[in-house]
Design a protein around this motif. Sequence first.
Motif, PDB file in Angstrom:
ATOM      1  N   TRP A   1       1.028  -1.240  -0.184  1.00  0.00           N
ATOM      2  CA  TRP A   1      -0.035   0.048  -0.301  1.00  0.00           C
ATOM      3  C   TRP A   1       0.674   1.678   0.147  1.00  0.00           C
ATOM      4  CZ3 TRP A   1       0.547   2.841   4.371  1.00  0.00           C
ATOM      5  CH2 TRP A   1       1.159   2.059   4.956  1.00  0.00           C
ATOM      6  N   ASP A   2       2.081   1.414   0.352  1.00  0.00           N
ATOM      7  CA  ASP A   2       2.697   2.555   0.541  1.00  0.00           C
ATOM      8  C   ASP A   2       3.443   2.813  -0.923  1.00  0.00           C
ATOM      9  OD1 ASP A   2       3.639   4.897   1.676  1.00  0.00           O
ATOM     10  OD2 ASP A   2       5.126   3.907   2.816  1.00  0.00           O
ATOM     11  N   ILE A   3       3.660   1.786  -1.467  1.00  0.00           N
ATOM     12  CA  ILE A   3       4.623   2.120  -2.772  1.00  0.00           C
ATOM     13  C   ILE A   3       3.793   3.223  -3.954  1.00  0.00           C
ATOM     14  CG2 ILE A   3       3.794  -0.831  -4.144  1.00  0.00           C
ATOM     15  CD1 ILE A   3       6.488  -0.681  -4.924  1.00  0.00           C
ATOM     16  N   SER A   4       4.580   4.301  -4.499  1.00  0.00           N
ATOM     17  CA  SER A   4       3.632   4.582  -5.743  1.00  0.00           C
ATOM     18  C   SER A   4       3.606   3.794  -6.716  1.00  0.00           C
ATOM     19  CB  SER A   4       4.762   5.513  -6.381  1.00  0.00           C
ATOM     20  OG  SER A   4       6.032   4.884  -6.702  1.00  0.00           O
ATOM     21  N   GLN A   5       2.805   4.142  -7.246  1.00  0.00           N
ATOM     22  CA  GLN A   5       2.544   3.720  -8.812  1.00  0.00           C
ATOM     23  C   GLN A   5       3.936   3.289  -9.891  1.00  0.00           C
ATOM     24  OE1 GLN A   5      -1.163   4.652 -10.989  1.00  0.00           O
ATOM     25  NE2 GLN A   5      -0.189   3.797 -13.404  1.00  0.00           N
ATOM     26  N   GLY A   6       4.755   4.681  -9.667  1.00  0.00           N
ATOM     27  CA  GLY A   6       5.629   4.483 -11.091  1.00  0.00           C
ATOM     28  C   GLY A   6       6.626   3.157 -10.230  1.00  0.00           C
ATOM     29  N   SER A   7       6.923   3.244  -9.039  1.00  0.00           N
ATOM     30  CA  SER A   7       7.890   1.885  -8.304  1.00  0.00           C
ATOM     31  C   SER A   7       7.687   1.031  -8.487  1.00  0.00           C
ATOM     32  CB  SER A   7       8.317   2.641  -6.773  1.00  0.00           C
ATOM     33  OG  SER A   7       9.066   4.123  -6.426  1.00  0.00           O
ATOM     34  N   LEU A   8       5.956   0.925  -8.394  1.00  0.00           N
ATOM     35  CA  LEU A   8       5.703  -0.652  -8.532  1.00  0.00           C
ATOM     36  C   LEU A   8       6.382  -1.415 -10.223  1.00  0.00           C
ATOM     37  CD1 LEU A   8       4.478  -3.050  -7.522  1.00  0.00           C
ATOM     38  CD2 LEU A   8       2.077  -2.297  -7.589  1.00  0.00           C
ATOM     39  N   THR A   9       5.683   0.076 -11.134  1.00  0.00           N
ATOM     40  CA  THR A   9       5.445  -0.156 -12.501  1.00  0.00           C
ATOM     41  C   THR A   9       6.939  -0.895 -12.858  1.00  0.00           C
ATOM     42  OG1 THR A   9       3.742   0.772 -12.993  1.00  0.00           O
ATOM     43  CG2 THR A   9       5.723   0.597 -14.781  1.00  0.00           C
ATOM     44  N   LYS A  10       8.051   0.185 -12.560  1.00  0.00           N
ATOM     45  CA  LYS A  10       8.970   0.110 -12.490  1.00  0.00           C
ATOM     46  C   LYS A  10       9.669  -1.241 -12.043  1.00  0.00           C
ATOM     47  CE  LYS A  10      14.140   2.478 -11.449  1.00  0.00           C
ATOM     48  NZ  LYS A  10      14.719   1.534 -10.688  1.00  0.00           N
ATOM     49  N   GLN A  11       9.505  -1.623 -10.588  1.00  0.00           N
ATOM     50  CA  GLN A  11      10.558  -3.624 -10.124  1.00  0.00           C
ATOM     51  C   GLN A  11       9.577  -4.463 -10.696  1.00  0.00           C
ATOM     52  OE1 GLN A  11      11.390  -2.844  -5.902  1.00  0.00           O
ATOM     53  NE2 GLN A  11      12.849  -0.995  -6.805  1.00  0.00           N
ATOM     54  N   LEU A  12       8.310  -4.111 -11.308  1.00  0.00           N
ATOM     55  CA  LEU A  12       7.649  -5.333 -12.223  1.00  0.00           C
ATOM     56  C   LEU A  12       8.147  -5.462 -13.201  1.00  0.00           C
ATOM     57  CD1 LEU A  12       3.665  -4.611 -10.721  1.00  0.00           C
ATOM     58  CD2 LEU A  12       5.492  -6.963 -10.568  1.00  0.00           C
ATOM     59  N   ARG A  13       8.770  -4.697 -14.415  1.00  0.00           N
ATOM     60  CA  ARG A  13       8.871  -4.715 -15.429  1.00  0.00           C
ATOM     61  C   ARG A  13      10.940  -4.947 -15.297  1.00  0.00           C
ATOM     62  NH1 ARG A  13       7.288   1.417 -17.791  1.00  0.00           N
ATOM     63  NH2 ARG A  13       5.809   1.184 -18.091  1.00  0.00           N
ATOM     64  N   GLU A  14      11.295  -4.987 -13.828  1.00  0.00           N
ATOM     65  CA  GLU A  14      13.108  -5.214 -13.852  1.00  0.00           C
ATOM     66  C   GLU A  14      12.728  -6.572 -13.266  1.00  0.00           C
ATOM     67  OE1 GLU A  14      14.795  -2.963 -10.903  1.00  0.00           O
ATOM     68  OE2 GLU A  14      15.007  -0.806 -12.171  1.00  0.00           O
ATOM     69  N   LEU A  15      11.863  -6.440 -12.092  1.00  0.00           N
ATOM     70  CA  LEU A  15      11.597  -8.100 -12.308  1.00  0.00           C
ATOM     71  C   LEU A  15      11.385  -9.382 -14.108  1.00  0.00           C
ATOM     72  CD1 LEU A  15      10.117  -8.688  -8.621  1.00  0.00           C
ATOM     73  CD2 LEU A  15      11.714  -9.546  -9.538  1.00  0.00           C
ATOM     74  N   GLU A  16      10.595  -8.728 -14.568  1.00  0.00           N
ATOM     75  CA  GLU A  16       9.811  -9.267 -15.597  1.00  0.00           C
ATOM     76  C   GLU A  16      11.559  -9.545 -16.591  1.00  0.00           C
ATOM     77  OE1 GLU A  16       6.980  -8.798 -19.170  1.00  0.00           O
ATOM     78  OE2 GLU A  16       6.960  -7.243 -17.791  1.00  0.00           O
ATOM     79  N   ALA A  17      12.167  -8.202 -16.902  1.00  0.00           N
ATOM     80  CA  ALA A  17      13.289  -8.114 -17.353  1.00  0.00           C
ATOM     81  C   ALA A  17      14.536  -9.101 -17.103  1.00  0.00           C
ATOM     82  CB  ALA A  17      14.481  -6.986 -17.498  1.00  0.00           C
ATOM     83  N   ASP A  18      14.585  -9.973 -16.097  1.00  0.00           N
ATOM     84  CA  ASP A  18      14.708 -11.037 -15.096  1.00  0.00           C
ATOM     85  C   ASP A  18      14.594 -12.513 -15.525  1.00  0.00           C
ATOM     86  OD1 ASP A  18      17.258  -9.180 -14.636  1.00  0.00           O
ATOM     87  OD2 ASP A  18      16.335  -8.382 -12.512  1.00  0.00           O
ATOM     88  N   GLY A  19      13.745 -12.289 -15.719  1.00  0.00           N
ATOM     89  CA  GLY A  19      12.772 -13.862 -16.011  1.00  0.00           C
ATOM     90  C   GLY A  19      12.521 -13.732 -14.908  1.00  0.00           C
TER      91      GLY A  19
END
Length: 129
Positions: free
Chosen positions: A57-75
């Motif tokens: 709940w405390d994460i910003s939309q931008g941070s969540l999107t960035k972290q999800l994209r990085e985890l996706e890029a890392d496979g």
Amino acid sequence: MAKLCKDGFEKEFIENQKEKYGIAYTQNILSGRWKALILWFLKSEKHRYGEIKRFLWDISQGSLTKQLRELEADGLVERRVFPEVPPRVEYSLTEKGQAFIPIINMMENFGKTYGENTEDNQPTKNILG
């Protein structure tokens, strides 16, 4: 020292520093305040973006999107978009992500064992609130 470039670690580091590379690679995957918690949340079932956002709940939309994209890029995480209106997007762990879960479980157990109190007997800060 390990050097990251846009495509990952430099080849020279991987070849000449094998004893350090495994730790550096794993550390790189977990770089980011929320990644371990995202992986933990996805470990048993797929979730939509809004569910992950409510969990963190405390994460910003931008941070969540960035972290999800990085985890996706890392496979580790798979993003599946359903052809609906409005679009539905689900996130789940890949096979590589599932292989990472024992590390997340060890982190969880370590925190449960040693995270309750600091040396001066004060509660540790809860990052979730």
